[in-house]
Design an enzyme around this catalytic site. Structure first.
Site, PDB file in Angstrom:
ATOM      1  N   LYS A 113       0.788  -1.085  -0.127  1.00  0.00           N
ATOM      2  CA  LYS A 113      -0.120  -0.052   0.015  1.00  0.00           C
ATOM      3  C   LYS A 113       0.724   1.201  -0.086  1.00  0.00           C
ATOM      4  CE  LYS A 113      -4.574  -1.747   1.407  1.00  0.00           C
ATOM      5  NZ  LYS A 113      -5.660  -1.542   2.094  1.00  0.00           N
ATOM      6  N   LYS A 195      -4.633  -9.179  -6.230  1.00  0.00           N
ATOM      7  CA  LYS A 195      -5.973  -9.554  -5.499  1.00  0.00           C
ATOM      8  C   LYS A 195      -6.983  -8.330  -5.855  1.00  0.00           C
ATOM      9  CE  LYS A 195      -6.537  -7.664  -0.885  1.00  0.00           C
ATOM     10  NZ  LYS A 195      -7.871  -7.101  -1.115  1.00  0.00           N
ATOM     11  N   LYS A 198     -11.520  -3.358  -2.954  1.00  0.00           N
ATOM     12  CA  LYS A 198     -12.519  -2.420  -3.253  1.00  0.00           C
ATOM     13  C   LYS A 198     -11.818  -1.034  -3.685  1.00  0.00           C
ATOM     14  CE  LYS A 198     -13.973  -3.070   1.444  1.00  0.00           C
ATOM     15  NZ  LYS A 198     -12.666  -2.681   2.196  1.00  0.00           N
TER      16      LYS A 198
HETATM   17  P1  ATP Z   1      -8.890  -2.298   0.546  1.00  0.00           P
HETATM   18  O1  ATP Z   1      -8.483  -2.055  -0.823  1.00  0.00           O
HETATM   19  O2  ATP Z   1      -9.622  -1.040   1.004  1.00  0.00           O
HETATM   20  O3  ATP Z   1      -8.041  -2.866   1.512  1.00  0.00           O
HETATM   21  P2  ATP Z   1     -10.419  -4.741   0.516  1.00  0.00           P
HETATM   22  O4  ATP Z   1     -11.120  -5.118  -0.805  1.00  0.00           O
HETATM   23  O5  ATP Z   1      -8.863  -5.506   0.541  1.00  0.00           O
HETATM   24  O6  ATP Z   1     -10.203  -3.255   0.663  1.00  0.00           O
HETATM   25  P3  ATP Z   1     -10.770  -5.300   3.495  1.00  0.00           P
HETATM   26  O7  ATP Z   1     -11.611  -4.417   3.884  1.00  0.00           O
HETATM   27  O8  ATP Z   1      -9.227  -4.932   3.319  1.00  0.00           O
HETATM   28  O9  ATP Z   1     -10.940  -5.294   1.604  1.00  0.00           O
HETATM   29  O10 ATP Z   1     -10.855  -6.637   3.742  1.00  0.00           O
HETATM   30  C1  ATP Z   1     -12.152  -7.343   4.069  1.00  0.00           C
HETATM   31  C2  ATP Z   1     -12.087  -8.652   4.088  1.00  0.00           C
HETATM   32  O11 ATP Z   1     -12.476  -9.119   2.684  1.00  0.00           O
HETATM   33  C3  ATP Z   1     -11.113  -9.324   4.900  1.00  0.00           C
HETATM   34  O12 ATP Z   1     -11.647 -10.398   5.484  1.00  0.00           O
HETATM   35  C4  ATP Z   1     -10.142  -9.662   3.790  1.00  0.00           C
HETATM   36  O13 ATP Z   1      -9.365 -10.681   3.886  1.00  0.00           O
HETATM   37  C5  ATP Z   1     -11.358 -10.104   2.518  1.00  0.00           C
HETATM   38  N1  ATP Z   1     -10.724  -9.745   1.230  1.00  0.00           N
HETATM   39  C6  ATP Z   1     -10.182  -8.658   0.687  1.00  0.00           C
HETATM   40  N2  ATP Z   1     -10.019  -8.771  -0.747  1.00  0.00           N
HETATM   41  C7  ATP Z   1     -10.319 -10.368  -0.890  1.00  0.00           C
HETATM   42  C8  ATP Z   1      -9.864 -11.002  -2.039  1.00  0.00           C
HETATM   43  N3  ATP Z   1      -9.708 -10.506  -3.355  1.00  0.00           N
HETATM   44  N4  ATP Z   1     -10.254 -12.097  -1.868  1.00  0.00           N
HETATM   45  C9  ATP Z   1     -10.635 -12.763  -0.877  1.00  0.00           C
HETATM   46  N5  ATP Z   1     -10.912 -11.954   0.299  1.00  0.00           N
HETATM   47  C10 ATP Z   1     -10.746 -10.764   0.324  1.00  0.00           C
HETATM   48 MG    MG Z   2      -7.687  -4.953   2.270  1.00  0.00          MG
END
Ligand code: ATP
Ligand code: MG
Length: 330
Positions: A113, A195, A198
């Site tokens: 990040k 990965k 969002k």
């Molecule tokens: P950000 O980009 O803001 O970090 P994010 O999509 O990574 O957002 P988080 O809020 O960090 O989402 O994570 C929320 C939950 O979703 C966590 O349990 C994380 O492990 C899961 N998660 C996030 N991205 C993935 C993915 N691509 N596949 C499976 N699980 C995911």
């Molecule tokens: Mg995340």
């Protein structure tokens, strides 16, 4: 009942990755565990947020959890907002003072990040400690998560063990990550080496739970695959195709083997069409439920109850820790 805890940052609209690695697991385990499901708004501001959008994302995240099958009526389901409980930040400070700077800057998520960014916040370095606080305050035994957060749960374990040893008592339960066998890392549709996230800058990289039918179809039909021309599950050599098989598998409930069998005699276009059809069906149903939940006003009732309960539990833990480290007058 053993305790399970998880949170999804309200840093944007939820993706199907968040569903697979996060929400679907809560739904799967909600009858079995005392479940703490919180909205980590304090984590979201590690990167700049628009305040109005953040308020909206927080309420909508809760609506979406419920639309996806989280049952707020269960007595063992506690849904709350992190910032409505001041103990999270208080314990986090104590834990920060028990963390080594080097162990935080070595974290994989931090490196990703902060890469190529100037002037990132100090919160981006320390937020895994806040996450440890989120977990340890409630003696959570299990933390369902995607693969991306595994290292952070390991930090929470290390800090719990370190604190218990230093102050000579089992102050904290040692948590364990709960990683799904399939769907722990849904991949970015444009760059399947990464990965899906969002907060990704390319909107084509992610399918959001609130996407329209047209958006879902466009994104899945243009998802990057490879030039081999055959459907097989091989995450190393065929990450794009394996990603589509994984998404299909999680949303259909079929195993990876069954899903591969279903599509292996066809072209990539058929796998894509099948995946898009399934996602349209599931996400449209989530969206219908989501709209009626947001109209019903239950989100505030659920969050009020969660705030009251989470504060009650966290206060007890904080009091013990405060005394252990010598804060105040004893
Ligand atoms: P950000 O980009 O803001 O970090 P994010 O999509 O990574 O957002 P988080 O809020 O960090 O989402 O994570 C929320 C939950 O979703 C966590 O349990 C994380 O492990 C899961 N998660 C996030 N991205 C993935 C993915 N691509 N596949 C499976 N699980 C995911
Ligand atoms: Mg995340």
């Amino acid at each position: 009942m053993e305790r399970l805890l998880t949170g999804l940052q309200p840093s944007g609209r939820l993706t199907i990755g968040n569903y697979c690695g996060g929400i679907s697991q809560i739904v799967r385990y909600q009858e079995e565990y005392d479940t703490f499901l919180f909205v980590p708004d304090m984590h979201a501001i590690t990167v700049p947020q628009d305040p109005e959008a953040l308020h909206r994302n927080i309420r909508e995240a809760v609506g979406m959890y419920i639309a996806c099958g989280v049952n707020p009526e269960l007595e063992n389901m506690h849904i709350y907002i992190q910032s409505e409980n001041l103990y999270h930040a208080n314990l986090s400070w104590i834990l920060e003072c028990h963390s080594a700077f080097g162990e935080l800057t070595r974290m994989h998520q931090f490196k990703m990040k902060s890469a190529n960014k100037e002037g990132f916040s100090a919160g981006l370095v320390t937020y895994p400690v806040l996450m440890a606080s989120d977990i340890l305050l409630y003696d959570a035994k299990y933390v369902p998560t995607g693969i991306d957060q595994k290292q952070h749960v390991e930090l929470a374990r290390d800090l719990a063990i370190r604190f218990n040893n230093r102050y000579g008592k089992e102050y904290f339960t040692i948590p364990e990550p709960l990683i799904p066998q399939i769907g722990a890392k849904i991949r970015d549709l444009v760059n399947p080496e990464n990965k899906m996230s969002k907060s990704s800058e390319n909107p084509k990289a992610s399918v959001f739970l609130m996407d329209t039918e047209k958006e879902i179809r466009q994104k899945i039909m243009s998802a990057k695959t490879d030039n081999d021309g055959f459907v097989a599950f091989d995450e190393v050599n065929k990450p794009g195709v394996s990603n589509l098989l994984t998404i299909y598998s999680v949303f259909s409930g079929l195993s990876i083997e069954e899903t591969t069998k279903k599509f292996e005699s066809g072209r990539y276009a058929e796998l894509k069409r099948g995946t898009a059809d399934l996602l349209v069906e599931k996400l449209m149903s989530f969206q219908d439920k989501f709209r009626s939940i947001m109209d019903s006003g239950i989100v505030d009732d659920v969050l009020d109850r969660g705030r009251e309960y989470s504060n009650r539990i966290a206060a007890l833990k904080y009091e013990a820790v405060r005394k252990a480290v010598g804060f105040g007058r004893g």
